[in-house]
Design an enzyme around this catalytic site. Structure first.
Site, short mmCIF file in Angstrom:
data_model
loop_
_atom_site.label_atom_id
_atom_site.label_comp_id
_atom_site.label_asym_id
_atom_site.label_seq_id
_atom_site.Cartn_x
_atom_site.Cartn_y
_atom_site.Cartn_z
N HIS A 147 -9.82 -5.19 10.39
CA HIS A 147 -10.37 -5.01 9.04
C HIS A 147 -11.77 -4.40 9.07
CE1 HIS A 147 -7.05 -7.66 8.16
NE2 HIS A 147 -7.28 -7.58 6.87
N GLU A 203 0.81 -1.22 0.00
CA GLU A 203 0.00 0.00 0.00
C GLU A 203 0.84 1.27 0.00
OE1 GLU A 203 -0.50 -2.60 1.93
OE2 GLU A 203 -2.42 -3.37 1.21
#
Length: 328
Positions: A129, A60
């Site tokens: 998450h 990322e």
């Protein structure tokens, strides 16, 4: 007007903008063959090729840096980071570079990039998450933060985000992708930074965003059955924040409850409540209440997860307590 899902509305927005402007490109994890973690980019590589729809390594920080560099080089990238949880790994590129370039270069260079990501809980993906971290990015000057609640908003806001010359975080709630609604075909834009009164009312204002806007609407329907008419304001964009629509509503109803999925402490509700106190104090007939997520890492167990996330019942109860407290 066709009725499509939130997921399809986002796909239409991407397809239309890539057709309109050849500088628009998409890259991220699994956006090609898999069509993105939630299927939003499905089929786009077939129409636009592998030079404009590209898979990236699971990195990322690299995605964030590449997106900022591409935008500074004249392209208009849409970078998919899967979830806002992974955006933490790209936060140096987003906060330290994308948000600051325009100011550090005296307005000579802009960063027209959209970072798409999923936020929120409710899908039993456990605490790392399922976070609602939008407030972290809404805190930063130089960034725009968009949180659509409906399919129509998803399409209109994403098209505007891609055309914006500033870095935009586009946060899609994980439980909204299957939500269906009417969506205009073709050219359809919604300005960033403009809230919407999604339900008219006279007794109290419910201020919400993302999936909580739908929760607030459900609560308003329940309250109406008991004689309380709630007005629901969907913020749509957290930065820039359209306080004028909120204040106009509160000046009419004289009461307010904020509804957010993220944690209460230092949350969006705290900012809204403070601004109402500063700019509409004389119109208030009662303290401002805040409904927010329970301040724990979101549990995996379904019953505990549901208990941690606000629902319409909690909003209804907060409104009733407010009316009881003020003797109405």
């Amino acid at each position: 007007m066709p009725i499509i899902t939130y997921r399809e509305a986002l796909n239409h927005a991407l397809r239309e903008e890539m057709t309109r402007d050849e500088r628009v490109l998409i890259f991220g994890e699994d956006v090609v063959a898999y069509g993105g973690a939630y299927g939003v980019t499905s089929g786009l590589v077939n129409d636009f090729g592998d030079k404009r729809v590209m898979d990236t390594p699971i990195a990322e920080g690299g995605i964030g840096g590449a997106a900022v560099g591409a935008a500074m080089g004249g392209l208009r990238p849409v970078a998919e980071l899967m979830t806002i949880n992974f955006a933490l790994l790209a936060s140096d590129a987003i906060i330290n570079h994308a948000a600051k370039v325009l100011h550090m270069f005296g307005g000579q260079m802009s960063v027209p990039v959209v970072f798409r990501m999923t936020g929120g809980g409710g899908a039993q993906l456990a605490s790392t998450h399922s976070q609602s971290l939008e407030v972290l990015f809404a805190h930063v000057p130089g960034l725009k933060v968009v949180t659509p609640a409906t399919p129509a908003d998803a399409k209109g806001l994403l098209k505007s985000a891609i055309r914006d010359n500033n870095p935009v975080l586009f946060i899609e709630h994980a439980l909204l992708y299957r939500v269906r609604g009417e969506v205009p075909e073709g050219e359809y834009l919604i300005p960033l930074g403009q809230a919407e009164v999604k339900r008219e009312g006279k007794d109290i204002t419910l201020v919400a965003y993302s999936r909580m806007a739908l929760v607030a609407l459900e609560a308003a329907d329940r309250l109406s059955q008991e004689g309380i008419e709630a007005e629901v304001v969907d913020l749509k964009t957290l930065r820039p924040l359209d306080m004028e629509t909120v204040l106009t509503s509160v000046r009419k109803t004289n009461r307010a409850v904020t509804v957010e999925e993220t944690w209460r402490t230092y949350g969006i509700g705290a900012e809204i409540a403070s601004r109402i106190q500063e700019e509409a104090f004389d119109y208030l007939d009662a303290p401002i209440h805040r409904v927010a997520g329970v301040e724990v890492p979101l549990p995996y167990a379904k019953n505990l997860e549901q208990a941690a996330i606000p629902d319409a019942g909690r909003v209804v109860e907060a409104v009733k307590q407010l009316f009881v407290r003020t003797g109405v």
